[in-house]
Structure formats: C-alpha cells, structure tokens
Design an enzyme around this catalytic site. Sequence first.
Site, PDB file in Angstrom:
ATOM      1  N   GLU A 101      -7.693  -4.405   3.148  1.00  0.00           N
ATOM      2  CA  GLU A 101      -8.602  -3.248   3.095  1.00  0.00           C
ATOM      3  C   GLU A 101      -9.952  -3.684   2.496  1.00  0.00           C
ATOM      4  O   GLU A 101     -11.020  -3.335   3.006  1.00  0.00           O
ATOM      5  CB  GLU A 101      -7.962  -2.125   2.275  1.00  0.00           C
ATOM      6  CG  GLU A 101      -8.830  -0.898   2.110  1.00  0.00           C
ATOM      7  CD  GLU A 101      -8.856  -0.405   0.674  1.00  0.00           C
ATOM      8  OE1 GLU A 101      -9.930  -0.480   0.048  1.00  0.00           O
ATOM      9  OE2 GLU A 101      -7.795   0.042   0.175  1.00  0.00           O
ATOM     10  N   HIS A 112      -3.603  -3.994   0.790  1.00  0.00           N
ATOM     11  CA  HIS A 112      -4.775  -3.578   0.013  1.00  0.00           C
ATOM     12  C   HIS A 112      -5.865  -4.652   0.002  1.00  0.00           C
ATOM     13  O   HIS A 112      -7.056  -4.346   0.089  1.00  0.00           O
ATOM     14  CB  HIS A 112      -4.314  -3.224  -1.407  1.00  0.00           C
ATOM     15  CG  HIS A 112      -5.425  -2.949  -2.360  1.00  0.00           C
ATOM     16  ND1 HIS A 112      -5.706  -3.765  -3.420  1.00  0.00           N
ATOM     17  CD2 HIS A 112      -6.354  -1.955  -2.395  1.00  0.00           C
ATOM     18  CE1 HIS A 112      -6.746  -3.278  -4.084  1.00  0.00           C
ATOM     19  NE2 HIS A 112      -7.153  -2.188  -3.483  1.00  0.00           N
TER      20      HIS A 112
END
Lengths: 454, 445
Positions: free
Chosen positions: A70, A67
């Site tokens: 990301e 994440h």
Amino acid sequence: MRIYLFFVAMLLASGQHIAQAEVFERTLANGLKVIVKEDHRAPVVVQQIWYRAGSMDERTGKTGIAHVLEHLMFKGTRKVPAGEFSRQIAAAGGRENAFTSYDYTAYFQQLHKSRLPLAMKLEADRMHNLNLSAGEFAKEVRVVMEERRMRTDDQPQALLQEKMMAVAYQEHPYQNPVIGWMSDLESLDVTDAAAWYRQWYAPNNATLVIAGDVKASEVFALAQRHYGGIARRVLPPRRNFTEPVQLGIKRMVVKAPAELPQLVMSYHTPVLQQPEQDWQPYALEILAGVLDGNESARLNKHLVREQQVASSVGVGYDSASRGPSLFTLQATPSTGKTAGDAETALRQEIALLIKEGVSAEELKRVKAQVMAGEVYKLDSVFYQAMQIGQMESIGLGHKSLPVMLEKLQAVTAEQVREVAQAYLKDDNLTVAVLDPQPLSGKSSHKVEGAVHVR
Amino acid sequence: MFVKAELICVAALCCLTNLALATPHIQNWQSASGAKVLFVENHDIPMLDVAVSVPAGSSFDAKSGVAGMTHHLLDKGAAGLSEDDISRGMADIGAQFGGSFDQDRASVSLRTLSSVAERNQALNIMAQALQQPAFPEAVLIREKVRLISALKEAETQPESIADKAFQKAVYGAHPYALPVSGEIVSVEKITLQDLRDFYAAHYNASRAVVAIMGDVTRAQAEAIAEQLTAQLPVSDGRIALPAVTMQIPAIEQRIAHPASQSHILIGAPGMSRSDPDYFPLYVGNYILGGGGFVSRLMNEVREKRGLAYSVYSYFMPLKQPGAFQIGLQTKKEQADEALKLVRNTLTEFIAQGPTEKELRAARQNLVGGFALRIDSNRKILDYLSVIGFYDLPLTYLDDFTARVERVTVAQIRDAFSRHIHPQAMATVIVGAPEAQAENAGGKNQ
C-alpha cells in the site's frame, strides 16, 4: 413517542427505496465492479478503489506485505515518477490516502468534481503499471517500521490488543497484526512486494466506488475509458480457514510501561453469512449497544458511575467481516482496583443480562440510535462510500445494507439474551491484562507488535 | 515533459478560480440575551446541528483543571435531571450530545433529528445542561478521581510527556502553558465552589456564540438561540489574559523514556487568529510541513530518507498567539540525525522562503480544494463557531480563496522571518538517545 415511531416506520419503508434509487452499479468486461452513489449537496467527489486483499491473505513469514505494498503504491509507475501521484492530486486541490485492514486494501482521493478524470487516470495507471525498485522498497519499509513503533510497540493498549489477537486465534490469520511482525518487516524484500502486486492488483479483484456530485452514466463512461483497458488476471484460490473450536478459557498478561492496568475480554462470535436469514449477528450488535451504546448504557452506568470499579469501559463487535469476529469487553480499573475486580464486575453484568434479559426501553433506545445514525451518515459522502466499499470487499455486497438495517430493527429482547447466553461463556473467552511497568524499570527489551493508513 | 505538466496545471488553476463556488449563506444576529448567533439554513437532511461556545477554556484557569472540570460536568446533572436522565434522554431520540474544550474555548454541541419531538426534547436537555448545571458533589468527587488517573497514565506516555513539556517551554508563565485538562496537584483541590464561581464568571450570554446549521427556519433558529442562552448567568466586563512573550530563549530538553522512538517537538509562540500575517503564514506552512505528502518536511524526512512515519508543522491560531510546532517520531538511534535534518530544513525555509513553483502548487491545492472545506453540515457548523468566536468577518469563507491567491513568495518570507526564529525555539525530545539523556527529568541545556 408516536411521532417517533411513525418517523422510524417512514424511514424503514423509504430507506430501501432511497438507497437503491441513488446507488448505481455496473461491472466492466474486465471484472471491475463500479458503484456510483450520487449526492449533489456539494460540488465534490470521492474516488475509492478497494482491493480484496488484506493481511488475512498473507503467508507465514510475510506478514505486513499487504500494508507495505500500500505504501509502495505511491512510489511511481512507468508513466508517473515517484511522488508525482501525490503532487498531481495536491495540485488538483485533492486530499488522498490509503488504508489496509485484515480484509482489504483501499485507496482514495477527495476532490472538486471537475477533477475526477485526473484521479481516475492516476488510480487506473497504478493498478497495472507500478514500478517497484529495491531502493524505494528499502526506504519505505523503514517508514513502515517507524509506523509500527509509533502505533504499536510504544502504545501499551495497542500492544495488548495485538497480543490478545495472537492468542485468541489459533489458526485464522487474524492472529497476525495488519502492520506485520517486526521480524517479518525486517526480512521482506521487493520481490515479495512484486509478487503481492501481481497476485492481487487486478480489475477483477477490485471495487471502484465513486460518490458525490456526479452523474452515474458519466462515471461509467469515464471508468470504462480509464480502467476498461486493464487486463483481468487469474486470481489465486482463496484459502479457507475454520478456526478450531476453543476448548477452554485462555488467559494472558502483557507488561509494558504504563500507569494503569487494562482488561480485555474477547469472546468468539459469528459474523453475517446470509444477511437475509441470519439473526445472531444482529442480536450481538444490539447487545453491544445495550452494554455500551451511550453513557447511560449498562457498563458505564453500573461500572463507572455507580460501582466505580472502572474509570472507563468499552465494547466492540463487528458483524461484517471476511473472517470470524470477537465480541470484546474492555475496562480500565479505577485507582485502587485491579483487573480482577473489573473482570468480576463485567462478569456480573453478563450474568445479570442472561438471567433477566434486556428491557423494552433499552432495546428501543439502541434502535433509535441506529435509525438516527442512518440520517446522520448522509452528512458524510466519504463515509457512505466507505460502507459500500467495505460491504463489497467483505463479500456481502452493498445491497445488504438496507436489509441489515431492517433486520436490526427486528431484533427482540429475547434474542439479545439468547446470544449473550450462547456466546459470552468461558470456553469462548480470551482474557488479556496489561500489567503496567514503571518507566524507570528501563525495560529496553525489544517488543513485538487494525487499520493502518499510509 | 515537465513543461507540459506545468502548462496543464496553470490551465487547471484558471478554470478552478472561475468556478462559481456557492459558499453557505450565513445569517447573523444578536439574540435578546446578548449572544452572537450564526445560522445557515439547510433542509437537505432532516437534522440539526447546534454548538454554543464561550470563552471559558483552560487559559482562564486560576486553579489548573477548574475550567475543564466545569465544562466536563455540564451534562452530568442539571435542573431536575440526573446524569443518567440526561444521557438517556438524548440516547432515546438518537441525539448526539458532546462538546469540545481547548485553551480558549468551551463548547457544547448537539446533533439531533430535526423532527419536532426529537428536536424539542434534545434542545430542552441541552438548554438545562448549559444554563442550570447542578454540579453534584458525588459526581465531582468521582470525576476528579477519574481525571487524576487519566493524568497519571498520560505522564507515562511519551507523546503526552512531550506535549506537556513543550507547552511549558514555549509559554513559561503564560496560561497557555497550562495542561488543558489540568495538573494533578491542583485537580485534587478542585471544590464545588470553584466550579460554581468559574461557571458564573465565564458562561455568560454576552460572551456566547451560538452556531446553528441545518433543518430549521430562521424563526426557529432565533427561538433556539434564545432558549439556549437566555438563562445564562450575567457577568460584568471582559476577562483579559496576559500577553504572550513572543521571544523565547533557545531551550533543548531531553527526557528519558524506555520507548523505542524519540518523540521530538520543536516550536515557539506562532500567531493569533487575528494576525494580519495569517494567510502568508498559513500558505507558507502548507509548503513547509502542512501539506500532507508534498510538504518539504515530509519530503526530506520521510520520502527521501525513511526516517519517520509522521512529520508535520502547524500554526495553532488562538485568541493570542498559539504555538507554531514541528513534530516527528523516529527510533532513538536516528533521532539526532532527524533533528538536525528538520532544523536545517526549517532554517533554509526561513532564510530563502518557498520557490514560486512551491507557492503555485500550494495555491492550487488550497484554492482547488476549497469545496472540500464546506462539503458537510458538520464542517460548516465548525466554521460558524470559529467565525463567531474569533470575530472573523462573515465573508471569511467567501474571501478565503482570494486571500490565498494574493499571497506572494515575498510575503511568506517576510512573515516567517518576523514570526519564526530558528535560533530561539524550544525543542523537547522524549525518549532521547541514550548517551545524551543522562540529565533525565529535563534540565535546560
């Protein structure tokens, strides 16, 4: 009723045909799979790129890195300075974001169809040219920590969910939250991000889904031009997890500032492996619908409306994922009732269902909702692209979608009863209870923490 | 390199402006019942969306919570149907029956397959729920208990605490200050008669807006509008709300909470849906805090300093001036730093306005992305409801891009300086930094 049955039959007969007629796919020489869904209702297009790398691919001590990466994907490349990706998409009238789950990480842009080349150019660029600096990392990981505080640490229900997962799974990485444990976020650094990027961001680990007012042949040519030159990589071997069989009920309590208690009951259940042959995951989907598919479904009707033992109820089950699945029942006890009362009531519902099965009417109702949902989904190009991307990333492939629809319609009442009996039993169960704490209790202790959007 | 990038952008804008974008053809009439009807005929998908809206939102509450409860109980018993008959009847045919509720508006909406049997069954149930609600006493008693428990839960959660305190600080005695779903003390006192009276006074065909989108003909749409409104109660005259006091005193309220983050809200009364400054404020706000990852607030607070995950500003355009609001969450230790930064960013924006470059980027986004606003039946239905409810011109969608393009830097600066006064705004901080949160419960400073 006859008209209705005819309609469903028609849809079933044509569904597969239509779906295949409209979805085109091609795999580039570097392994990038390109899938195009044509939909000419509006002059818009969505680009989604799906990487088969989610939090379940993380290692101990490095949770949250999928994440965090990301977020860092918006921090610039050799050619496109930090922030410029978002500025260019915005200037093209686009909307964009990204999300990370247990199973995958995906990025998307929605734009006027004429701007697809720009979106492709930018997305292809950051597949292999990302700049990762210690400075940007340090700043962005602080943003992620704020995200964690907002979504999990200060949200009693999310906290309960996170801790329930950590208990329900003994070995599988689904035991770790997608956003990562705070202590891991504090110790990650830019070299972890770089390693993650090198490992997983490759054309042969991705699916490109383009949906909207486009011609498939033109999209393939465009994809070849922008993505075709990116070299494939050797991907690390995937780890296999076999979650050990649970040997008895697990119980847990989470204390957090709140007014109402919460109850979560999660049972280990199978997921789709072979969509053509499997039947249990479909029966579990229908079971979820019988229990909670609409306001007159069993749990709301019995627990909320009639017995008034709960002020709200919910059921969750997902038959399609890379890892295993949980069949989850949730309830908020009514004022004056306890989590124990709610648990007793939920158990009675399960026992009743196993004893007496489900009626033909209930079954038909759930299936009607499924079929109507297939029509309604045509109103969202984005959602259709999502479904394709998810199925590809999970490994089932988008061609399973019409198969799954048919198999859902074929589920029998007896199969629903059978899966309830087989899986909704104590040896499979984790019971988690939120024990609400008064605000004045000033529990300023540090608390630890699904899908996270950027 | 920058020069080059800019030239490309300018070229792109030109070609976008010239794109012939087909906006939906909106048909409009008044039904025999007196309702305003907006209809877009579209047969691409075999489904139908319908929404009926009436001015019966929370701002019409004499007893806080009555408006919301009236709306909530519409589908819980009507004519001869029990609440289970209604939800089962809709589920049997895969129809989705829902609604929305805010300060101004109460809406009931339906999505159904357009095939005759499904459509008729769904519309029959919807017509009964809207026009013959039974308001069963047992259901009211149960739903009051459920609502009160949800409101008590909300009183422990920082976001809800902040929202409630913010509305109060911005609107004082005006009904926009009322919590949309009600206050615990008054919800306890809601009676059946309250619901019946409120329904009779506010759910009138002459005030209703019917939005219809999808797979029916004009003749069918006319019949549907009639079917859904002909039996609504008749009432006299308009119900006026008091005016919003636009100038508010500077207030800073700090409320203690054990959460790890401070939830910060800053704002004041902003603009109404009919404000002549609507477009300058809308475009200006895109630049300030509405434009996702490229807004000034996002850039200063998140991109440059990593102080928050989410930071935004918006205008809530209502019948009367809805709130202008800036919001963010950040860990307590850095709340004061973030607050100061946000205030500086706002003050500078008000004083100097946006740059030409920022305005150009905003126009590019709003004009270039216009197609995304009307790319589904759902979105078009929502526009039909808003256009009808707020008396916007039927050409609202046709004019949208031209209105955006006409906005100038001077207009934005002028509109903001008249509407937003950084020295006179309400600030609410829930989960305030320890040292300053002594006066918990929130006394004004």
